[in-house]
Design a protein around this motif. Sequence first.
Motif, PDB file in Angstrom:
ATOM      1  N   HIS A 192      -6.931   6.794   2.588  1.00 13.53           N
ATOM      2  CA  HIS A 192      -5.907   6.683   3.815  1.00 13.53           C
ATOM      3  C   HIS A 192      -4.802   5.805   2.977  1.00 13.53           C
ATOM      4  CE1 HIS A 192      -8.461   8.569   7.156  1.00 13.53           C
ATOM      5  NE2 HIS A 192      -9.494   7.868   6.066  1.00 13.53           N
ATOM      6  N   GLY A 193      -3.741   5.705   3.836  1.00 16.63           N
ATOM      7  CA  GLY A 193      -2.701   5.007   3.132  1.00 16.63           C
ATOM      8  C   GLY A 193      -3.001   3.608   3.038  1.00 16.63           C
ATOM      9  N   ALA A 194      -3.470   2.681   4.005  1.00 10.36           N
ATOM     10  CA  ALA A 194      -3.534   1.230   3.717  1.00 10.36           C
ATOM     11  C   ALA A 194      -4.707   1.054   2.615  1.00 10.36           C
ATOM     12  CB  ALA A 194      -3.978   0.505   4.977  1.00 10.36           C
ATOM     13  N   ALA A 195      -5.800   1.782   2.925  1.00 14.53           N
ATOM     14  CA  ALA A 195      -7.029   1.651   1.860  1.00 14.53           C
ATOM     15  C   ALA A 195      -6.617   1.962   0.570  1.00 14.53           C
ATOM     16  CB  ALA A 195      -8.077   2.736   2.325  1.00 14.53           C
ATOM     17  N   MET A 196      -5.438   2.991   0.536  1.00 13.95           N
ATOM     18  CA  MET A 196      -5.051   3.278  -0.874  1.00 13.95           C
ATOM     19  C   MET A 196      -4.018   2.165  -1.543  1.00 13.95           C
ATOM     20  SD  MET A 196      -4.332   7.370  -0.959  1.00 13.95           S
ATOM     21  CE  MET A 196      -3.393   7.206  -2.637  1.00 13.95           C
ATOM     22  N   ILE A 197      -3.437   1.394  -0.533  1.00  9.94           N
ATOM     23  CA  ILE A 197      -2.473   0.234  -1.092  1.00  9.94           C
ATOM     24  C   ILE A 197      -3.323  -0.879  -1.584  1.00  9.94           C
ATOM     25  CG2 ILE A 197      -0.983  -1.455  -0.144  1.00  9.94           C
ATOM     26  CD1 ILE A 197       0.167   0.495   1.495  1.00  9.94           C
ATOM     27  N   ALA A 198      -4.451  -1.214  -0.686  1.00  8.88           N
ATOM     28  CA  ALA A 198      -5.279  -2.093  -1.198  1.00  8.88           C
ATOM     29  C   ALA A 198      -6.032  -1.710  -2.665  1.00  8.88           C
ATOM     30  CB  ALA A 198      -6.409  -2.553  -0.217  1.00  8.88           C
ATOM     31  N   THR A 199      -6.628  -0.645  -2.812  1.00 10.17           N
ATOM     32  CA  THR A 199      -7.516  -0.344  -3.633  1.00 10.17           C
ATOM     33  C   THR A 199      -6.461  -0.154  -5.157  1.00 10.17           C
ATOM     34  OG1 THR A 199      -8.872   1.024  -2.477  1.00 10.17           O
ATOM     35  CG2 THR A 199      -8.790   1.654  -4.741  1.00 10.17           C
ATOM     36  N   LEU A 200      -5.228   0.176  -5.140  1.00  7.83           N
ATOM     37  CA  LEU A 200      -4.513   0.387  -6.074  1.00  7.83           C
ATOM     38  C   LEU A 200      -4.017  -1.193  -6.625  1.00  7.83           C
ATOM     39  CD1 LEU A 200      -2.381   3.527  -5.287  1.00  7.83           C
ATOM     40  CD2 LEU A 200      -4.094   3.559  -6.836  1.00  7.83           C
ATOM     41  N   ALA A 201      -3.870  -1.897  -5.585  1.00  5.55           N
ATOM     42  CA  ALA A 201      -3.585  -3.168  -6.155  1.00  5.55           C
ATOM     43  C   ALA A 201      -4.716  -4.058  -6.732  1.00  5.55           C
ATOM     44  CB  ALA A 201      -3.054  -4.009  -4.864  1.00  5.55           C
ATOM     45  N   GLY A 202      -5.723  -3.769  -5.960  1.00  2.00           N
ATOM     46  CA  GLY A 202      -6.836  -4.642  -6.506  1.00  2.00           C
ATOM     47  C   GLY A 202      -7.825  -3.985  -7.480  1.00  2.00           C
ATOM     48  N   LEU A 203      -7.691  -2.631  -7.674  1.00  2.00           N
ATOM     49  CA  LEU A 203      -8.844  -2.163  -8.835  1.00  2.00           C
ATOM     50  C   LEU A 203      -8.010  -1.813  -9.971  1.00  2.00           C
ATOM     51  CD1 LEU A 203     -11.598  -0.971  -8.547  1.00  2.00           C
ATOM     52  CD2 LEU A 203     -10.529   1.259  -8.191  1.00  2.00           C
ATOM     53  N   VAL A 204      -6.553  -1.696 -10.018  1.00  2.00           N
ATOM     54  CA  VAL A 204      -5.860  -1.506 -11.278  1.00  2.00           C
ATOM     55  C   VAL A 204      -4.579  -2.343 -11.209  1.00  2.00           C
ATOM     56  CG1 VAL A 204      -6.719   1.063 -11.361  1.00  2.00           C
ATOM     57  CG2 VAL A 204      -4.644   0.464 -10.193  1.00  2.00           C
ATOM     58  N   GLY A 205      -4.492  -3.095 -10.435  1.00  4.66           N
ATOM     59  CA  GLY A 205      -3.314  -4.102 -10.672  1.00  4.66           C
ATOM     60  C   GLY A 205      -1.789  -3.526 -10.216  1.00  4.66           C
ATOM     61  N   ARG A 206      -1.817  -2.477  -9.610  1.00  5.71           N
ATOM     62  CA  ARG A 206      -0.583  -1.791  -9.393  1.00  5.71           C
ATOM     63  C   ARG A 206      -0.038  -2.688  -8.226  1.00  5.71           C
ATOM     64  NH1 ARG A 206       1.330   1.538  -4.997  1.00  5.71           N
ATOM     65  NH2 ARG A 206       3.043   2.783  -5.746  1.00  5.71           N
ATOM     66  N   ARG A 207       1.353  -2.970  -8.567  1.00  8.04           N
ATOM     67  CA  ARG A 207       2.214  -3.678  -7.513  1.00  8.04           C
ATOM     68  C   ARG A 207       3.221  -2.708  -7.164  1.00  8.04           C
ATOM     69  NH1 ARG A 207      -1.704  -6.092  -7.930  1.00  8.04           N
ATOM     70  NH2 ARG A 207      -1.968  -8.317  -8.492  1.00  8.04           N
ATOM     71  N   ALA A 208       3.838  -2.828  -5.966  1.00  8.17           N
ATOM     72  CA  ALA A 208       4.812  -1.885  -5.472  1.00  8.17           C
ATOM     73  C   ALA A 208       5.567  -2.583  -4.443  1.00  8.17           C
ATOM     74  CB  ALA A 208       4.337  -0.664  -4.977  1.00  8.17           C
ATOM     75  N   GLU A 209       6.994  -2.193  -4.453  1.00 10.30           N
ATOM     76  CA  GLU A 209       7.835  -2.753  -3.567  1.00 10.30           C
ATOM     77  C   GLU A 209       7.993  -1.961  -2.278  1.00 10.30           C
ATOM     78  OE1 GLU A 209      11.843  -2.718  -5.457  1.00 10.30           O
ATOM     79  OE2 GLU A 209      11.310  -4.153  -7.106  1.00 10.30           O
TER      80      GLU A 209
END
Length: 201
Positions: free
Chosen positions: A152-169
């Motif tokens: 899901h969208g919010a779960a993916m936002i958190a996972t990508l930030a916390g797991l692989v350090g992705r930052r997005a605007e």
Amino acid sequence: MSDLQCPLRVFLARHGEAAYETDRFLDHGGTLTPAGRAQARALGEQLRHERIAHVYSSTLARAVQTAELAAAALGTEATAREGLAELGLGDLVGQPASLEVVGPVMEAWSAGDLTRRVPQGEAGTAVVARVRGVLDELTDVHRGEAVLVVSHGAAMIATLAGLVGRRAETTEIGNCAYAVLEGDSDGWRLVADLTAAGTDP
């Protein structure tokens, strides 16, 4: 062959477009629209050349339906896992759905602040922990293989930030858009950022 030579490749995707019974926040439900069903099939077709071994999804209906349609296109099976569900909404369940409350939390997660949460809901750190628990388990089950994981969208936002350090605007993740991750005993890496369904990665 060492673990580094046979990582798990994960295609982490959002579910297809869904319709809901109410305009209030829910912690369940959502049924794919005709467009969402087409998106799910297209996702499977798009990944056919990736030799996907299995499809996993959250237990929420919109994700399960997406996974089953994609799996059919891929010629494989689908399994639901609770750890892949959307963020827990806490006190917002039953309240009118609005981005005024969740929007700032999603923006904070995208920027790397995973301590934020909606009232009595899950912090980003908790979302990442449970999603990672599933993904880490899959590295043993599917060593050296590729899997599609529908969340899901919010779960993916958190996972990508916390797991692989992705930052997005932006916090926008399109229906059936996916990112590509690789994981092994050394951790997780972002191989390809979000790709819209129907386009080449």
